[in-house]
Design an enzyme around this catalytic site. Structure first.
Site, short mmCIF file in Angstrom:
data_model
loop_
_atom_site.label_atom_id
_atom_site.label_comp_id
_atom_site.label_asym_id
_atom_site.label_seq_id
_atom_site.Cartn_x
_atom_site.Cartn_y
_atom_site.Cartn_z
N CYS A 28 0.57 -1.20 0.00
CA CYS A 28 -0.19 0.08 0.01
C CYS A 28 0.78 1.27 0.01
O CYS A 28 0.37 2.29 -0.54
CB CYS A 28 -1.01 0.15 1.10
N ARG A 30 4.45 1.28 -0.89
CA ARG A 30 5.93 1.14 -1.35
C ARG A 30 5.73 0.40 -2.74
O ARG A 30 4.97 -0.64 -3.09
CB ARG A 30 6.85 0.58 -0.62
N SER A 87 10.00 -0.23 7.53
CA SER A 87 8.60 0.11 7.57
C SER A 87 8.51 1.20 8.48
O SER A 87 9.12 1.43 9.39
CB SER A 87 7.96 -1.32 8.14
N GLN A 93 5.26 -7.13 10.65
CA GLN A 93 5.45 -8.63 10.15
C GLN A 93 5.21 -8.84 8.59
O GLN A 93 5.33 -9.80 7.98
CB GLN A 93 5.19 -9.78 11.10
N GLY A 174 -9.80 -2.55 11.08
CA GLY A 174 -8.95 -3.68 10.42
C GLY A 174 -8.88 -4.83 11.43
O GLY A 174 -9.31 -4.65 12.48
N ALA A 175 -8.11 -5.85 10.73
CA ALA A 175 -8.16 -6.87 11.40
C ALA A 175 -6.77 -7.49 11.49
O ALA A 175 -6.60 -8.84 11.80
CB ALA A 175 -9.08 -7.82 11.27
N SER A 179 -4.10 -3.88 14.12
CA SER A 179 -5.55 -3.64 14.71
C SER A 179 -5.58 -4.61 15.91
O SER A 179 -6.03 -4.29 16.98
CB SER A 179 -6.38 -4.06 13.68
#
Length: 446
Positions: A28, A30, A87, A93, A174-175, A179
């Protein structure tokens, strides 16, 4: 970049004469293109032209957003990325899985050869080591707790107080990993109730069940209905990486008192929401700036992970240099053997009276001399190749043949060269965001 476009792009890259391998890591926030090129400058230009053709973005605009890593720096960058050190949330991860997916798709498309195969395998191995041998996974949790503490402070609540969110309700969008960390932390802070929403409802229900098991009541709603519950919550935490904003000013009901926490990059929540009366916002960019300025922060964060990256990078680059010299060593020995056979043929023609036994002895002797003469440079050239840095011709001869150093008045070795003098071949990484390691080189070479 979706999978079909990524496959189309990697195929277009390897069709260029200067590029033999290609792999694209696309998330999303890079876009990274890894290629093996026979010519540095031509390879970079080919990559930019392919991106221009696929995206429709003009070349000069692309050049303004792209950074280039070459050879060892490109390899280092992939290792750093796969380890979660590049990141926005250090230690996340998901990126190692995204690197693995990019590698698998490029392999299936036939655009990965021995160069990128070795690099991707090393990067994935490095990422696994970093997550299993260091405490970097705690960095994500640290960022979530830092975000919630900052939000509580802006709400006028002491984050060090016992159960500071008692009597409050929070909406978690989000999950994924972030989140889940946020939901867990909100529960520890005493939140009365959690409302969960995710584009895939089943994942939100799974997260809600974990919350219920931990003693924090949780309700699941459809992702499309998220705006309808904003008048029921005190805080919204969003970590989806959605293509569009998850919360917009128009979604916020009049008179609402809301604390918005955006843990995504690119942003999930429209910054304009903070302009709505009664609404406050913290996002990950501001959090990172604040964390860097925090004098109590851990200056050694990620040091163990970086040590693993350096160790794996050294092993990888040494192995690649040794592999690169093997054909030259083989060619040297083949050439020497051809010379030996030619000379033996001439000798045999001049000495027809020599007995078979004598001829066999002469042949064995000459071969032993050649093998002994070539053994030293064969062993030493691999050791020399494994070491980084440049070596002068004189030093190379001394190293290869085990000669004693001879003092000369030669000028000192050059330790830096112009970009135009970069080697012709190697791995190139072109990324659309500056890395946290090294100094980026602009695509246009300026």
């Amino acid at each position: 970049m979706d999978d079909s476009v990524r496959g189309q792009t990697t195929s277009a890259l390897v069709e260029r004469p200067s590029l033999s391998e290609a792999l694209i890591v696309s998330t999303c926030n890079r876009l990274e293109v890894y290629t093996v090129t026979s010519s540095f400058h031509t390879g970079v230009n080919d990559v930019v032209e392919v991106l221009h053709e696929i995206s429709g973005v003009d070349i000069e605009t692309l050049r303004g957003y792209l950074y280039v890593r070459y050879a060892d720096a490109a390899a280092e960058h992939m290792l750093v990325v796969a380890s979660g050190l590049d990141s926005m949330v250090v230690g996340e991860q998901q990126i190692i899985g995204q690197v693995r997916t990019a590698y698998q798709q490029a392999t299936e498309a036939g655009t990965v050869g021995p160069g990128l195969h070795a690099l991707a395998q090393t990067a994935l191995h490095t990422g696994k080591r970093v997550h299993s041998e260091t405490d970097i996974d705690e960095a994500g949790a640290s960022m979530v707790s830092f975000a919630i503490d900052r939000a509580l402070t802006q709400m006028g609540i002491d984050p060090t107080s016992e159960k500071p969110l008692a009597g409050r309700t929070a909406l978690v969008l989000g999950a994924g990993a972030m989140s889940s960390l946020a939901a867990t932390h909100l529960g520890r802070e005493g939140v009365d109730k959690l409302i969960m929403a995710n584009r895939t409802r089943e994942r939100a229900e799974r997260l809600a069940s974990h919350s219920d098991e931990a003693g924090v009541p949780a309700e699941v709603i459809d992702f499309a209905d998220r705006a309808q519950v904003l008048d029921r919550v005190d805080m919204v935490v969003s970590a989806t990486g959605a293509d569009d904003f998850t919360v917009k000013p128009a979604d916020i009901p009049a008179g609402a008192q809301l604390m918005l926490v955006d843990l995504s990059m690119p942003r999930d929540i429209d910054d304009a929401c903070a302009e709505v009366p009664g609404v406050d916002l913290v996002n990950i960019e501001r959090l990172h700036r604040a964390k860097r300025e925090d004098p109590t922060g851990d200056a050694t964060e990620g040091a163990d992970a970086l040590a693993i990256v350096r160790e794996e990078l050294e092993a990888f680059t040494s192995e690649q240099r040794i592999r690169d010299v093997v054909p030259a060593v083989s060619a040297l020995r083949k050439h020497a053997n051809e010379l030996l056979l030619d000379e033996l043929d001439r000798l045999q023609a001049r000495t027809p009276e020599m007995s078979q036994e004598d001829w066999k002895e002469v042949t064995r002797t000459v071969r032993r001399v050649m093998d002994k003469f070539l053994h030293e440079p064969t062993v030493r050239v691999k050791k020399l190749a494994a070491r980084s840095g440049s070596v002068s011709y004189e030093s190379a001869l001394q190293e290869l043949f085990g000669l004693e150093a001879v003092q000369t008045t030669a000028p000192p070795a050059i330790t830096s060269v112009n970009a135009s003098e970069l080697p012709d071949a190697g791995i190139v990484a072109i990324v659309n965001s500056p890395s946290t390691t090294g100094q980026p080189v602009s695509v246009d070479g300026s």
